[in-house]
Design a protein around this motif. Sequence first.
Motif, PDB file in Angstrom:
ATOM      1  N   ILE A 140       0.760  -1.340   0.006  1.00 26.26           N
ATOM      2  CA  ILE A 140       0.057   0.073  -0.129  1.00 26.26           C
ATOM      3  C   ILE A 140       0.795   1.191   0.139  1.00 26.26           C
ATOM      4  CG2 ILE A 140      -0.408   0.018   2.411  1.00 26.26           C
ATOM      5  CD1 ILE A 140      -2.883   0.796  -0.109  1.00 26.26           C
ATOM      6  N   GLY A 141       2.018   1.174   0.320  1.00 20.58           N
ATOM      7  CA  GLY A 141       2.944   2.336   0.287  1.00 20.58           C
ATOM      8  C   GLY A 141       3.219   2.832  -0.900  1.00 20.58           C
ATOM      9  N   PHE A 142       3.342   2.007  -1.872  1.00 20.52           N
ATOM     10  CA  PHE A 142       3.276   2.369  -3.281  1.00 20.52           C
ATOM     11  C   PHE A 142       2.079   3.111  -3.747  1.00 20.52           C
ATOM     12  CE2 PHE A 142       6.562  -1.047  -3.629  1.00 20.52           C
ATOM     13  CZ  PHE A 142       7.814  -0.148  -3.773  1.00 20.52           C
ATOM     14  N   ASP A 143       0.822   3.156  -3.219  1.00 20.22           N
ATOM     15  CA  ASP A 143      -0.301   3.702  -3.535  1.00 20.22           C
ATOM     16  C   ASP A 143      -0.111   5.044  -4.149  1.00 20.22           C
ATOM     17  OD1 ASP A 143      -2.912   2.622  -4.535  1.00 20.22           O
ATOM     18  OD2 ASP A 143      -3.864   4.079  -3.127  1.00 20.22           O
ATOM     19  N   VAL A 144       0.713   5.856  -3.238  1.00 19.70           N
ATOM     20  CA  VAL A 144       1.077   7.344  -3.598  1.00 19.70           C
ATOM     21  C   VAL A 144       1.264   7.503  -5.152  1.00 19.70           C
ATOM     22  CG1 VAL A 144       3.460   7.308  -3.039  1.00 19.70           C
ATOM     23  CG2 VAL A 144       1.975   9.574  -2.812  1.00 19.70           C
ATOM     24  N   PHE A 145       1.736   6.599  -5.781  1.00 24.23           N
ATOM     25  CA  PHE A 145       2.157   6.965  -7.079  1.00 24.23           C
ATOM     26  C   PHE A 145       0.944   6.871  -8.028  1.00 24.23           C
ATOM     27  CE2 PHE A 145       6.234   4.952  -5.236  1.00 24.23           C
ATOM     28  CZ  PHE A 145       7.173   6.017  -5.769  1.00 24.23           C
ATOM     29  N   SER A 146       0.094   6.123  -7.573  1.00 26.37           N
ATOM     30  CA  SER A 146      -1.232   6.187  -8.456  1.00 26.37           C
ATOM     31  C   SER A 146      -1.912   7.643  -8.825  1.00 26.37           C
ATOM     32  CB  SER A 146      -2.313   5.398  -7.909  1.00 26.37           C
ATOM     33  OG  SER A 146      -2.657   5.900  -6.564  1.00 26.37           O
ATOM     34  N   HIS A 147      -1.299   8.695  -7.552  1.00 31.32           N
ATOM     35  CA  HIS A 147      -1.786   9.915  -8.035  1.00 31.32           C
ATOM     36  C   HIS A 147      -1.228  10.555  -9.252  1.00 31.32           C
ATOM     37  CE1 HIS A 147      -3.071   9.740  -3.735  1.00 31.32           C
ATOM     38  NE2 HIS A 147      -2.363  10.626  -3.332  1.00 31.32           N
ATOM     39  N   PHE A 148      -0.229   9.858  -9.689  1.00 30.59           N
ATOM     40  CA  PHE A 148       0.588  10.502 -10.767  1.00 30.59           C
ATOM     41  C   PHE A 148       0.517   9.688 -12.120  1.00 30.59           C
ATOM     42  CE2 PHE A 148       2.304  12.036  -6.876  1.00 30.59           C
ATOM     43  CZ  PHE A 148       2.150  13.504  -6.901  1.00 30.59           C
ATOM     44  N   THR A 149      -0.588   8.986 -12.073  1.00 32.39           N
ATOM     45  CA  THR A 149      -0.562   7.760 -13.030  1.00 32.39           C
ATOM     46  C   THR A 149      -0.703   8.671 -14.757  1.00 32.39           C
ATOM     47  OG1 THR A 149      -2.004   6.209 -11.628  1.00 32.39           O
ATOM     48  CG2 THR A 149      -2.202   6.068 -14.055  1.00 32.39           C
ATOM     49  N   LEU A 150      -1.740   9.682 -14.623  1.00 30.12           N
ATOM     50  CA  LEU A 150      -1.790  10.370 -15.657  1.00 30.12           C
ATOM     51  C   LEU A 150      -0.265  11.195 -16.252  1.00 30.12           C
ATOM     52  CD1 LEU A 150      -5.341  12.408 -15.585  1.00 30.12           C
ATOM     53  CD2 LEU A 150      -4.388  10.598 -17.238  1.00 30.12           C
ATOM     54  N   HIS A 151       0.235  11.611 -15.152  1.00 29.65           N
ATOM     55  CA  HIS A 151       1.472  12.203 -15.451  1.00 29.65           C
ATOM     56  C   HIS A 151       2.568  11.252 -16.011  1.00 29.65           C
ATOM     57  CE1 HIS A 151      -0.764  14.711 -12.727  1.00 29.65           C
ATOM     58  NE2 HIS A 151      -0.300  15.783 -13.121  1.00 29.65           N
ATOM     59  N   PHE A 152       2.717  10.086 -15.337  1.00 29.21           N
ATOM     60  CA  PHE A 152       3.547   9.243 -15.844  1.00 29.21           C
ATOM     61  C   PHE A 152       3.432   8.654 -17.149  1.00 29.21           C
ATOM     62  CE2 PHE A 152       4.251   7.945 -11.073  1.00 29.21           C
ATOM     63  CZ  PHE A 152       5.233   8.507 -11.037  1.00 29.21           C
ATOM     64  N   ALA A 153       1.966   8.566 -17.601  1.00 27.95           N
ATOM     65  CA  ALA A 153       1.691   8.349 -19.032  1.00 27.95           C
ATOM     66  C   ALA A 153       2.068   9.521 -19.888  1.00 27.95           C
ATOM     67  CB  ALA A 153       0.259   7.870 -18.864  1.00 27.95           C
ATOM     68  N   LEU A 154       1.812  10.716 -19.422  1.00 30.33           N
ATOM     69  CA  LEU A 154       2.152  11.720 -20.139  1.00 30.33           C
ATOM     70  C   LEU A 154       3.725  11.848 -20.605  1.00 30.33           C
ATOM     71  CD1 LEU A 154       1.649  14.683 -21.419  1.00 30.33           C
ATOM     72  CD2 LEU A 154       1.533  15.758 -19.107  1.00 30.33           C
ATOM     73  N   MET A 155       4.565  11.574 -19.493  1.00 23.90           N
ATOM     74  CA  MET A 155       5.706  11.616 -19.551  1.00 23.90           C
ATOM     75  C   MET A 155       6.413  10.546 -20.373  1.00 23.90           C
ATOM     76  SD  MET A 155       8.765  11.085 -16.227  1.00 23.90           S
ATOM     77  CE  MET A 155      10.236  11.220 -16.339  1.00 23.90           C
TER      78      MET A 155
END
Length: 334
Positions: A53-68
């Motif tokens: 669950i600690g990795f769930d914070v990265f889900s905030h930036f899913t759109l940004h990672f896809a954009l990158m």
Amino acid sequence: MPGPADSFTASQGEQAENAPRKKRRATGAVECRLGVLLGLLGLVLSRAGQLWIGFDVFSHFTLHFALMTAAFAIGMLLPRGKLFAALLLLLGGVVAIGAWPHIASRSPAVLGEAKAGERALSVASFNTLWVNEDAARVKAEIERLDADIVTLIEMSPAKRPILAALRARYPYQADCFQFDYCRLAILSKRPILESQSRAPWDGPPFILARLGAADGGLTVIGVHTLRFPHSRAQFRQAVALSRMLEKLPGHKLVMGDFNATPYSRILGVIEAGANLRRVTFLPSWPATLNLPQIAIDHIFLSRAVRLIEAARIGEAAGSDHYPIAARIAVPLTP
């Protein structure tokens, strides 16, 4: 007269001029490859919350990672200016994400109308920000939204007089200010039959209000969960909340600041565990520069409750969140 040394030097110059020049390598290729790899790594980490669950914070930036990933991949394909083009695309994408909720909120899609045997209700939720003491702006925004039911979050003492000031517009009210860390309130134009609140417990602080039969016996719940870096505690709150909601009878409307995005495990637990349907996806935070980037304020509905006008955002009114609003149709039968 030119000597042997001069002839040798001239010969060297001619050879240098006639030698084939090396093709100059386009700049930014390595950087673009690295950008693609980092974007792909971010997308993997955004799903890794299912494992820890600690990795769930990265889900905030899913759109940004896809954009990158997309921006640097396009940069790799260009003959020159690879890195500059990739960075320009990335910046443009971030601006587009921030502009999206404003554009979508100008004319939210009308998905239907209330049918016979349904009650149409406009609903809204607003995290007013604890340190925001501009009560006049918050009050004005609540009046502008003019929803039938409003949940208010982070209601600091400076903003609590708003409730009395809005009594004529919202005669039915409930709050949980008597509990520590429960800074929530519900304002309603429709009669509230009963209300309750809970904090602290295994789940997040919440306030609950039940409406009458004329409104389908709808139960309204306002929620505010923990946020990163308290991911494990936030997950426990989500599990406890979903179990509590699943046991509640009748139609349900759950609104608030969940500090989790549509791609997160947290929202998945609430949606599946409580058998609810999330109808929000627009970025609502942060209000800085008027370019919100992540969707952490949400509205959930029981399966039988219909969304008849798509969710939109309002004005920040001094908060770091934008309020969210929608229009729903509640069946009058349980």
